[in-house]
Design an enzyme around this catalytic site. Structure first.
Site, PDB file in Angstrom:
ATOM      1  N   ASP A 195       1.127   4.458   2.176  1.00 55.73           N
ATOM      2  CA  ASP A 195       0.666   5.074   3.415  1.00 55.73           C
ATOM      3  C   ASP A 195       1.151   6.518   3.456  1.00 55.73           C
ATOM      4  O   ASP A 195       2.318   6.805   3.153  1.00 55.73           O
ATOM      5  CB  ASP A 195       1.208   4.314   4.625  1.00 55.73           C
ATOM      6  CG  ASP A 195       0.693   2.885   4.678  1.00 55.73           C
ATOM      7  OD1 ASP A 195      -0.522   2.688   4.498  1.00 55.73           O
ATOM      8  OD2 ASP A 195       1.510   1.963   4.886  1.00 55.73           O
ATOM      9  N   ASP A 208       0.841  -1.186   0.000  1.00 56.53           N
ATOM     10  CA  ASP A 208       0.000   0.000   0.000  1.00 56.53           C
ATOM     11  C   ASP A 208       0.885   1.249   0.000  1.00 56.53           C
ATOM     12  O   ASP A 208       2.074   1.180   0.317  1.00 56.53           O
ATOM     13  CB  ASP A 208      -0.884   0.050   1.246  1.00 56.53           C
ATOM     14  CG  ASP A 208      -1.831  -1.132   1.355  1.00 56.53           C
ATOM     15  OD1 ASP A 208      -2.146  -1.731   0.310  1.00 56.53           O
ATOM     16  OD2 ASP A 208      -2.233  -1.452   2.495  1.00 56.53           O
TER      17      ASP A 208
END
Length: 230
Positions: free
Chosen positions: A153, A151
């Site tokens: 972040d 991901d």
């Protein structure tokens, strides 16, 4: 296996956080003191990238709570660094305009970050922000950490109250990029009360979870004066 070292000080001495370092700052360590029960991977990880990330935990004078990361997703360890062992600090916003090493920019997390770096019109441009997690760690250390499934972040500094409309605009913009790239883009607002998920604040909940050095707390307004001490 322990996931956090036993503090090298009495619990009654853990009263504050040194204001020189904030959660998610990456600290270069001159050395890493060993604790009983330390996972076997820690020493190799430290040799590979001698950095720790500041975590939300109270500490005694002379110490800062840090987290270490290994190669595997499951390899995370909370420990403590003595102030005498600290070198330079890299806050997330210092990484907002950095690029990965050659050959790494095609990874989805870096593609998403590049899209944000090119952005000149969205609500995000009004804020101080930067990458955290594996993306921030790789940009700071140049140690390959990001994978195809990582991901992106983000930390967004929000010292002043953020309207729900602005939060929704930010969230929609980040979700559009995430869908285009095919990963998740998770943003956390850094408020006076601690870290708050952007998605939670945008959802107009009666109370939101804040991540604080004293532990998670449910609050109605992360910018209320009662929560100004972080």
């Amino acid at each position: 296996m322990q996931v956090c070292a036993t503090p090298p000080f009495a619990a009654t001495h853990a009263r504050s956080c040194d204001a020189r370092w904030r959660p998610h700052d990456l600290l270069r360590l001159n050395c890493l003191r060993q604790f009983d029960g330390e996972p076997a991977w820690v020493r190799g990880s430290f040799e590979r990238a001698p950095y720790g990330v500041v975590r939300r935990a109270l500490a005694a004078d002379g110490f800062v709570a840090i987290g270490l990361r290994g190669v595997e997703r499951s390899q995370r360890y909370g420990t403590w660094a003595h102030l005498d062992d600290l070198g330079t600090a890299v806050p997330p916003e210092a990484l907002a305009r950095r690029s990965p090493l050659a050959g790494r920019n095609a990874l989805p997390a870096f593609v998403a970050l590049a899209a944000l770096q090119r952005d000149t019109v969205s609500a995000l441009t009004e804020f101080v922000w930067g990458p955290t997690g594996s993306t921030g760690f790789e940009l700071a250390t140049q140690a390959p950490t990001v994978t195809l499934s990582s991901d992106l972040d983000l930390l967004i500094r929000a010292p002043e109250k953020l309207s729900r409309d602005t939060a929704i605009q930010l969230l929609n913009h980040l979700q559009t990029i995430a869908q285009r790239v095919g990963i998740r883009v998770d943003a956390q607002l850094e408020t006076p009360a601690g870290g708050v998920a952007l998605a939670e604040w945008a959802a107009d909940k009666a109370r939101v979870m804040t991540r604080h050095a004293r532990g998670p707390q449910l609050v109605t307004d992360p910018w209320a004066p009662a929560h100004a001490d972080t």
